[in-house]
Design a protein around this motif. Sequence first.
Motif: not given
Length: 437
Positions: A71-80, A83-92, A97-99
């Motif tokens: 953190s902080p992230s650059l262009s979107s919140y969830h990019e922080r 896994i293997n340089n792939r950003i978590i999907s918004k669904a995941n 987050f809900e949990i």
Amino acid sequence: MNYNEACEYLNQISSINPGLETVRELANRLGNPQEKLKFVHIAGTNGKGSVLNFISSVLKAANYRTGRFFSPSLSSYHERFQINNRIISKANFLKYFEIVKNAADSMVSDGLRQPTAFEIDTVLAFLYFAEENCDIVVLEAGMGGKLDATNIIEKPLVAVITPISLDHTDYLGKTYSEIASHKAGIIKENVPVVCGQQEQDSYDVIREKCRECDSIFYYSPINYVKHIHRAKPDLDNLTFMQYFNRENWDQLKDLEIGFAGLHQVDNATIALDALIFLRRGGFEISMDQIRKGFKEAVWPGRFEMINRIPRFIVDGAHNAGAAKRLVETIKFYFPTKRIIFIMGILRDKDYQGIIENTYQIAEHIITVTPPGPRGMPSYELAVEVAKLHPKTTAADSIAEACELAILLAERKAAIVAFGSLTLVDAIKKVVVKKLKE
């Protein structure tokens, strides 16, 4: 709750509340997912993200399922969360987050303190990486170390402390030794420590903490390049000659890193030293995988060229130490070019130190207000800059600053925008939009 609502919720509760009691309780209510993971833990002021990037890129090249949290992230919140340089999907992201939010709400219902956004982020990262069966996590401390939420991990495989500057002084202290005592808080018993270049006061504190913890202290500058042979002032890559004193890795001479900046040679060396300890701990990492990982490492917003004619560079330098290294890099890549600055600084940063370390090489300085409530107004910044530089202009908007800089550059000068990551992202969007017109 949708993605935007989740981000807004986190932004609303974003606060700084150093301490581990709340985040420990939050993690405990979710089964302490951090206990299922292995970590490289990184603290410091400058270069944390770059070192994280180098290490995680090599581990990915070595076929390890590698989580990374920063953190902080650059262009979107969830990019922080990656896994293997792939950003978590918004669904995941929403799923985890809900949990975590439900666990945080239960704490509040029980009369406990509301976890901060960073505490929620940290536990979300642990839960996500554990559920996704990561082999290792490269973990960046948010602020400080000793009382940082990431420090609930018990024992990393290696701890890394990058160069320390005077930053977050309201929370960490006014001196190098005070700040270093917080950063050194990530050092655990018998865990090897790789330490980047430090002021003497910081060095002394970190070295003493290692003695107390019976931890190997590896001062990375003993391996810093003495000379940069065949270093190319090319913004697409940087090749340098690397000297090793311990592992005799002759095959790693003439390493090539995939993003620009002389300071990245130092960061790459710190990462290499951390990888030495991972290899000693049983991680199978070949020389070819190190080369591949370093070449493929990408870190947006760090001396990143976003336009070629005129040269337009963005950089997240946001404190005096980073500003000093930025100037060294500008001189290396553009020794004869005129330099136009776009400068936007957060109000709580050492703006005087940043100005003093940069103004001398600029032909013209344009000030701008970075996005967000912490941004120092462009006119206030311009007043401070004008005390040292006569050619200073305050822009009313980021778009206006970019238009003026391009006009002043006349295709031949180099434009460098810096001061905060929020500014970097906003300028990239403006310039990209302009190029499409």
